[in-house]
Design an enzyme around this catalytic site. Structure first.
Site, PDB file in Angstrom:
ATOM      1  N   SER A 146       0.883  -1.162   0.057  1.00  0.00           N
ATOM      2  CA  SER A 146       0.134  -0.020  -0.006  1.00  0.00           C
ATOM      3  C   SER A 146       0.857   1.307  -0.024  1.00  0.00           C
ATOM      4  O   SER A 146       2.168   1.214   0.362  1.00  0.00           O
ATOM      5  CB  SER A 146      -0.904  -0.063   1.206  1.00  0.00           C
ATOM      6  OG  SER A 146      -1.359   1.259   1.588  1.00  0.00           O
ATOM      7  N   TYR A 159      -4.080  -0.291   9.420  1.00  0.00           N
ATOM      8  CA  TYR A 159      -3.801  -0.677   8.398  1.00  0.00           C
ATOM      9  C   TYR A 159      -2.335  -0.317   7.828  1.00  0.00           C
ATOM     10  O   TYR A 159      -1.760  -1.132   7.279  1.00  0.00           O
ATOM     11  CB  TYR A 159      -4.917  -0.001   7.305  1.00  0.00           C
ATOM     12  CG  TYR A 159      -4.986  -0.386   5.911  1.00  0.00           C
ATOM     13  CD1 TYR A 159      -5.319  -1.534   5.331  1.00  0.00           C
ATOM     14  CD2 TYR A 159      -4.081   0.699   4.881  1.00  0.00           C
ATOM     15  CE1 TYR A 159      -5.279  -1.864   4.285  1.00  0.00           C
ATOM     16  CE2 TYR A 159      -4.095   0.325   3.726  1.00  0.00           C
ATOM     17  CZ  TYR A 159      -4.489  -0.873   3.069  1.00  0.00           C
ATOM     18  OH  TYR A 159      -4.489  -1.057   1.677  1.00  0.00           O
TER      19      TYR A 159
END
Length: 258
Positions: A146, A159
């Site tokens: 990510s 996250y």
């Protein structure tokens, strides 16, 4: 005719979390490149729909469910795929979850659940399928990183922590398994609009900020991940391991955009 090194005919790919969003897009990309593709996830109905999509493109598939929080479920998945196709050459780890909330208020249970799926689930799948690939002396593993593997994003600390760890895990496994012919890389999508993040992006200040910071001034399309995925899955990537391949419209390169 495509480049022969990018051909995936005769190879079998397992895409965990391959039934929606990025995972489904990667499932279709691998099928289009000629691989047998087994998309899997927790919900049987979605798994069947994804497997049907592969078959509609002329690929061979199966529709097993799988839960990355359970080792025996992964062992069973590997066995099923090997029984049907003989071996697994490609593993893509797309199972993921997120939650936005200030870190001071973030419940431990949510933190643990996100790390459990995004990090521990990736590790479990890498171990189960990695062992099989090492025995055969060949494999391609693609984890999903990510932008938050590199930079902080506001109010999604769990996250971010999980994806920073996935980047680090990817490099560690690449170093350990290189001598066995198993390449371990990560695909890093930039800001793509999916069902998972639509509410965070559509017409929000956060969405506007992402656009401002992306030199291409748009969100990515899911099918723009296809080329990078096929490349990392293929024999063309035989000397590429421990790499994070970023597909982000210039986001990470960007300092000032106007």
């Amino acid at each position: 005719m495509g480049h022969p090194l990018l051909e995936l005919k005769g190879k079998t790919a397992v895409v965990i979390g391959g039934t929606s969003g990025i995972g489904l897009a990667l499932t279709k990309a691998l099928a289009q490149a000629g691989a047998n593709v087994v998309p899997t996830g927790r919900r049987a109905e979605q798994v069947r729909a994804a497997a049907s999509a592969v078959e509609a493109m002329g690929g061979r598939s199966l529709a097993p469910t799988c839960d990355v929080t359970d080792n025996s479920s992964l062992d069973h998945l590997l066995q099923l795929v090997c029984d049907a196709f003989g071996s697994v050459e490609i593993l893509v780890n797309c199972a993921g979850r997120t939650k936005r909330m200030p870190t001071l208020e973030f419940p431990d249970s949510d933190w643990d659940a996100i790390l459990e799926t995004n990090l521990n689930g990736t590790l479990r799948a890498c171990r189960v399928f990695g062992r099989h690939m090492i025995e055969r002396g060949y494999g391609r593993i693609i984890n999903i990183g990510s932008l938050s593997s590199f930079v902080g994003l506001y109010e999604v600390a769990a996250y971010c922590a999980s994806k920073g760890a996935v980047a680090s895990l990817t490099k560690s496994l690449a170093v350990e398994w290189a001598k066995f012919g198993v390449c371990v890389n990560a695909l890093v999508p930039g800001v793509l609009r999916t069902d998972m993040n639509a509410a965070l992006l559509d017409g929000t200040e956060r969405g506007k900020e992402f656009l401002l910071r992306t030199p291409m001034q748009r969100f990515g399309q899911l099918d723009e991940l296809a080329g990078a995925t096929v490349f990392l899955s293929s024999d063309a990537a035989s000397f590429v391991t421990g790499h994070l391949l970023v597909v982000d419209g210039g986001f990470l390169a960007s300092g000032v955009n106007q």
